[in-house]
Design a protein around this motif. Structure first.
Motif, mmCIF file in Angstrom:
data_model
loop_
_atom_site.group_PDB
_atom_site.id
_atom_site.type_symbol
_atom_site.label_atom_id
_atom_site.label_comp_id
_atom_site.label_asym_id
_atom_site.label_seq_id
_atom_site.Cartn_x
_atom_site.Cartn_y
_atom_site.Cartn_z
ATOM 1 N N VAL A 168 -7.785 -6.263 -3.135
ATOM 2 C CA VAL A 168 -7.489 -7.128 -4.283
ATOM 3 C C VAL A 168 -7.350 -8.513 -4.157
ATOM 4 C CG1 VAL A 168 -5.887 -7.382 -6.400
ATOM 5 C CG2 VAL A 168 -6.657 -5.146 -5.865
ATOM 6 N N ALA A 169 -6.347 -8.808 -3.292
ATOM 7 C CA ALA A 169 -6.100 -10.163 -2.713
ATOM 8 C C ALA A 169 -7.277 -10.891 -2.272
ATOM 9 C CB ALA A 169 -4.966 -10.159 -1.622
ATOM 10 N N PRO A 178 -7.159 -15.520 2.363
ATOM 11 C CA PRO A 178 -8.208 -15.420 3.278
ATOM 12 C C PRO A 178 -7.886 -14.037 4.107
ATOM 13 C CG PRO A 178 -6.846 -17.479 3.352
ATOM 14 C CD PRO A 178 -6.214 -16.556 2.548
ATOM 15 N N GLY A 179 -9.117 -13.527 4.348
ATOM 16 C CA GLY A 179 -9.195 -12.173 5.082
ATOM 17 C C GLY A 179 -8.570 -12.300 6.312
ATOM 18 N N ARG A 183 -5.519 -9.489 7.452
ATOM 19 C CA ARG A 183 -5.765 -8.648 8.598
ATOM 20 C C ARG A 183 -4.277 -9.019 9.632
ATOM 21 N NH1 ARG A 183 -7.621 -8.792 13.987
ATOM 22 N NH2 ARG A 183 -9.345 -7.420 14.449
ATOM 23 N N ALA A 184 -4.142 -10.155 9.598
ATOM 24 C CA ALA A 184 -2.708 -10.430 10.331
ATOM 25 C C ALA A 184 -1.759 -9.647 9.872
ATOM 26 C CB ALA A 184 -2.630 -12.055 10.372
ATOM 27 N N GLU A 185 -1.180 -9.579 8.573
ATOM 28 C CA GLU A 185 -0.361 -8.947 7.988
ATOM 29 C C GLU A 185 -0.317 -7.592 8.202
ATOM 30 O OE1 GLU A 185 2.436 -10.041 6.372
ATOM 31 O OE2 GLU A 185 1.777 -12.259 6.868
ATOM 32 N N PRO A 200 -12.169 -11.594 13.656
ATOM 33 C CA PRO A 200 -13.187 -12.505 13.144
ATOM 34 C C PRO A 200 -13.084 -13.713 14.315
ATOM 35 C CG PRO A 200 -10.880 -12.730 12.289
ATOM 36 C CD PRO A 200 -10.975 -11.403 13.156
ATOM 37 N N GLY A 201 -12.733 -13.828 15.274
ATOM 38 C CA GLY A 201 -13.267 -14.778 16.361
ATOM 39 C C GLY A 201 -12.035 -15.717 16.425
#
Length: 218
Positions: A168-169, A178-179, A183-185, A200-201
């Protein structure tokens, strides 16, 4: 001519249903939910219009089954990708990282489809219980088992809720997150190293990699 065996008929029904689900995912993703009709889906699948109603009670049910199938296939491919993770705690963390990355990537690749899906999940009817949803749930539960969750039944539901929130975010019109931040969370919550899964690099936000024990199994 002898009648076809029951197993042959069952296989034909399975293929027919899967063609409808694939066509539905394509068209909902191309045109959106409202602009896609059941007739359009039948035509894309090369099937009779009545066959759609035979397998699915309505368009909403078809949408959710089609998306759950896409999620299930995407997740299965990610979890089965070579090299296979080891059968230990490190392998469990790798599988969970792959699962998170697979769902976030699907949202990024199929935004129209996933946005329609999430919008219907938030309606009163909620989840449609179907074979595709059950396969997805089984994969998420098994991932949590491999991760070492103390209560896989509860923990996979929490993972599902967190992934839904992240999708949703990512797709929120006008204010998407931002994806890589999402992802970090998620990785921080489960104590996953940034380089696991499909990063993601570059370095993670802040340039600091988490240790394998930080936040694990929280």
């Amino acid at each position: 001519m002898s009648p076809r065996r029951a197993s042959v008929n069952e296989e034909l029904r399975r293929r027919s249903r899967e063609r409808l689900l694939e066509a539905a995912a394509e068209l909902f993703g191309e045109r959106g939910y409202e602009a896609t009709t059941l007739g359009d889906i039948a035509e894309r699948a090369g099937a009779a219009r009545g066959l759609v109603s035979y397998y699915f009670p309505g368009k909403r049910q078809l949408l959710q089954s089609a998306v759950h199938r896409q999620m299930h296939l995407t997740l299965a491919a990610a979890l089965e990708r070579e090299p296979a993770p080891c059968a230990d705690a490190a392998g469990g963390r790798e599988l969970l990282a792959r699962a998170i990355d697979a769902i976030l990537d699907l949202a990024a690749r199929r935004p129209v489809l996933m946005r329609a899906h999430m919008a219907h999940l938030l309606q009163q009817e909620g989840f449609v219980q179907c074979a595709e949803q059950q396969r997805l749930a089984a994969l998420l539960r098994e991932t949590m088992v491999r991760y070492g969750a103390a209560d896989p039944d509860t923990d996979y539901r929490m993972l599902r809720a967190l992934l839904m929130g992240a999708v949703v975010a990512v797709l929120l019109p006008g204010a998407p997150m931002p994806g890589h931040r999402l992802r970090a969370e998620l990785f921080a919550r489960y104590g996953l190293e940034w380089e696991l899964g499909c990063p993601p690099g570059g370095e993670p936000p802040g340039g600091v990699l988490m240790s394998s024990g930080e936040g694990a199994h929280s």
